[in-house]
Motif scaffolding. Structure first.
Motif, PDB file in Angstrom:
ATOM      1  N   THR A  83      31.378 -89.900  57.222  1.00  0.00           N
ATOM      2  CA  THR A  83      30.435 -89.256  58.134  1.00  0.00           C
ATOM      3  C   THR A  83      29.880 -88.017  57.474  1.00  0.00           C
ATOM      4  N   VAL A  84      28.816 -87.559  57.966  1.00  0.00           N
ATOM      5  CA  VAL A  84      28.276 -86.271  57.526  1.00  0.00           C
ATOM      6  C   VAL A  84      28.324 -85.341  58.712  1.00  0.00           C
ATOM      7  N   VAL A  85      28.950 -84.209  58.497  1.00  0.00           N
ATOM      8  CA  VAL A  85      29.054 -83.236  59.572  1.00  0.00           C
ATOM      9  C   VAL A  85      28.109 -82.092  59.270  1.00  0.00           C
ATOM     10  N   ARG A  86      27.172 -81.850  60.144  1.00  0.00           N
ATOM     11  CA  ARG A  86      26.235 -80.778  59.895  1.00  0.00           C
ATOM     12  C   ARG A  86      26.731 -79.516  60.597  1.00  0.00           C
ATOM     13  N   GLY A  87      26.722 -78.380  59.915  1.00  0.00           N
ATOM     14  CA  GLY A  87      27.170 -77.130  60.546  1.00  0.00           C
ATOM     15  C   GLY A  87      27.549 -76.147  59.470  1.00  0.00           C
TER      16      GLY A  87
ATOM     17  N   GLU B  41      29.011 -77.343  65.431  1.00  0.00           N
ATOM     18  CA  GLU B  41      28.809 -78.522  64.560  1.00  0.00           C
ATOM     19  C   GLU B  41      28.550 -79.781  65.397  1.00  0.00           C
ATOM     20  N   LYS B  42      27.783 -80.620  64.832  1.00  0.00           N
ATOM     21  CA  LYS B  42      27.467 -81.872  65.517  1.00  0.00           C
ATOM     22  C   LYS B  42      27.835 -83.008  64.579  1.00  0.00           C
ATOM     23  N   ILE B  43      28.387 -84.013  65.125  1.00  0.00           N
ATOM     24  CA  ILE B  43      28.691 -85.151  64.272  1.00  0.00           C
ATOM     25  C   ILE B  43      27.456 -86.059  64.203  1.00  0.00           C
ATOM     26  N   VAL B  44      26.996 -86.216  63.002  1.00  0.00           N
ATOM     27  CA  VAL B  44      25.799 -87.046  62.850  1.00  0.00           C
ATOM     28  C   VAL B  44      26.241 -88.490  62.630  1.00  0.00           C
ATOM     29  N   GLU B  45      25.827 -89.302  63.526  1.00  0.00           N
ATOM     30  CA  GLU B  45      26.282 -90.687  63.435  1.00  0.00           C
ATOM     31  C   GLU B  45      25.414 -91.468  62.454  1.00  0.00           C
TER      32      GLU B  45
ATOM     33  N   ARG C 219      32.948 -70.480  59.626  1.00  0.00           N
ATOM     34  CA  ARG C 219      32.902 -70.956  60.993  1.00  0.00           C
ATOM     35  C   ARG C 219      33.891 -70.188  61.873  1.00  0.00           C
TER      36      ARG C 219
ATOM     37  N   THR D 109      30.056 -74.025  56.945  1.00  0.00           N
ATOM     38  CA  THR D 109      31.257 -74.385  56.222  1.00  0.00           C
ATOM     39  C   THR D 109      32.452 -73.820  56.970  1.00  0.00           C
TER      40      THR D 109
END
Ligand code: HEM
Lengths: 206, 266
Positions: free
Chosen positions: B23-27, B3-7, B33, B29
């Protein structure tokens, strides 16, 4: 973190794991039987009778102990057969095969000694057959071919603690069944599992 | 970790809802995971694999509990050294050995043969000449001799056990399933033994056959094994095959001993 291949559990239903499971069941139920059983030739049979008829849940606990042991003596040779058929005794697992055969012997000894404890006719005469075989061993038994040891020093005497089945026999069978053999079994089982780990896991799907 | 934290800056969703997207975390569920990298096709030993084994164990636990509830384990009358029962049977897992007693002297049935079985089992990893064939799979075709011997031995062990358990009545006489085991059979069959010379001749012929013939016929096999391993293997093999031979001679021709000596009989 230890990873194992998916699909390891298959139709030979992890016979080794089941052997452990049945062993644990015996270990769990055994001490409860011990609470009511005294290895005295004048009491042993009556104690087992009490366990079957008087002690609350006594018969259930004894039955679980007995049937789990029966299933264990089915599982262990079956596990050995699986190991052989999958050639899992070949390098690097030779040592574990040797440990396994020792476990097999100990399992049979466990059953032999336990069978004797109720001190009933079946136990007494069953053990007598075993004692006769010991007595007739070559070299080591007093009545066997090429016997070198006198009847009070041969393997039969060591096994029975005398020349006939009596209190000393029951005492040593009790010790063997409740302390010596289960201890050895538990220790060797640990070594068995450590060896599986050391060989880099199982040879293939069970 | 994938997962990457999208700033992205905080997003408001209007006045009525008091929610603020931080924030929105893309990755994947959470459910899908893996916390740890999972090699494809593998599972964790603990808890995944152990749980599966426990499930099998649980199934058997239920069986044992039901069995223990309905069927009491036997307890016979108090032991009596003065009274030998007519119908002594060892615990079922030893009845195979007891059945051997019907054909062999106790020193053979109780000491030599079991020792040979155990010695053979211990020696298996060292007398098998092939270090790799068939590891981890059922390779029946490639290991015909090894698997044949092993399963032959297993079949004999359980075969003897079944005969001893189901076909032996009082005084260890043989009973067919339709015969009444409460009727004591008076079957003192007259047994005879080979004369000494015939016994020696028989055993020498047998030994030669089993020890030499395979080396001559399967020369590749012999050279692959080497002399020592070959001798160990075929001595064990000879003992194993001797058991059914003696049983056959006893049952079909009432042979008591093949070899009679002042010290031991075979
Ligand atoms: C009290 C008796 C025994 C217990 C509790 C036991 C337990 C186990 C367990 C839990 C495993 C893991 C794989 C499986 O479940 O099959 C295993 C593997 C193994 N066992 Fe046993 N075992 C016993 C007796 C034996 C015997 C009699 C042999 C053979 C002579 C043996 C040889 C092996 C070998 C070589 C492996 C590794 C298998 C492989 O890598 O495929 N064990 N044992």
């Amino acid at each position: 973190m230890k990873w194992v291949p998916l699909g390891l559990v298959r139709y030979t239903v992890c016979l080794g794991g089941l052997s452990v499971f049945f062993f644990l069941l015996c270990i769990l139920t055994g001490p409860f039987l011990m609470l009511y059983y005294v290895p005295d030739v004048n009491r042993a049979h009556a104690d087992v009778m009490d366990i079957m008829q008087v002690v609350p849940f006594g018969s259930f606990v004894r039955n679980v102990h007995r049937w789990a042991a029966c299933l264990m003596i089915v599982c262990v040779p079956a596990h050995m057969t699986r190991v052989f058929l999958q050639a899992a005794y070949k390098p690097p697992r030779q040592l574990n095969w040797l440990v396994g055969i020792t476990l097999l012997i100990l399992t049979y000894l466990m059953c032999f000694t336990g069978y004797m404890l109720p001190w009933d006719q079946e136990a007494y005469w069953g053990a007598t057959i075993g004692a006769t075989m010991a007595e007739n061993s070559p070299f080591l038994g007093a009545k066997g071919p090429f016997s070198v040891l006198p009847p009070d020093k041969d393997i039969h005497y060591i096994m029975l603690g005398g020349t006939v089945l009596d209190q000393p026999t029951l005492s040593r069978f009790f010790f063997a069944h409740c302390i010596a053999i289960p201890g050895a079994l538990a220790g060797l089982m640990g070594f068995h599992f450590f060896n599986i780990h050391r060989a880099g896991g199982m040879s293939g799907p069970l | 970790m994938t997962e990457k934290i999208v700033e992205e800056g905080p997003v408001t969703t209007g006045d009525k809802e008091k929610l603020r997207l931080l924030t929105v975390v893309r990755g994947e569920t959470l459910r899908n995971r893996d916390i740890y990298e999972r090699p494809p096709g593998y599972e964790l030993f603990f808890p995944n694999f152990v749980m599966k084994e426990l499930c099998v164990g649980l199934a058997f636990l239920i069986i044992i509990f039901v069995w223990a509830y309905f069927k009491d384990s036997p307890l016979y009358e108090l032991s009596n050294p003065a009274e030998t029962p007519s119908h002594i049977k060892a615990a079922w897992y030893f009845v195979g050995l007891q059945e051997l007693l019907a054909y062999f002297d106790p020193y053979l049935a109780g000491a030599i043969i079991p020792s040979m079985i155990l010695a053979g089992l211990y020696l298996i990893p060292f007398i098998d000449p092939d270090p790799v064939k068939g590891i981890g799979r059922f390779a029946f075709k490639e290991r015909k001799f090894a698997i044949g011997c092993f399963l032959g031995g297993v079949a004999m062990w359980y075969g003897l056990l079944l005969v001893g358990w189901f076909f032996r009545g009082p005084y260890w006489s043989f009973y067919w399933p339709w015969e009444d085991q409460s009727v004591v059979k008076a079957t003192e069959v007259a047994l005879w033994s080979f004369p000494l010379s015939a016994g020696i001749a028989f055993l020498v012929c047998y030994g030669t056959l089993v020890l030499i013939l395979p080396a001559v016929i399967f020369q590749n096999f012999f050279f692959r094994l080497g002399l020592i391993r070959y001798l160990i293997t075929f001595n064990l093999f000879a003992v194993m095959c001797f058991v059914p031979i003696k049983i056959f001679l006893r049952s079909a021709f009432s042979v008591k001993y093949i070899l009679v000596t002042p010290w031991f009989n075979i």
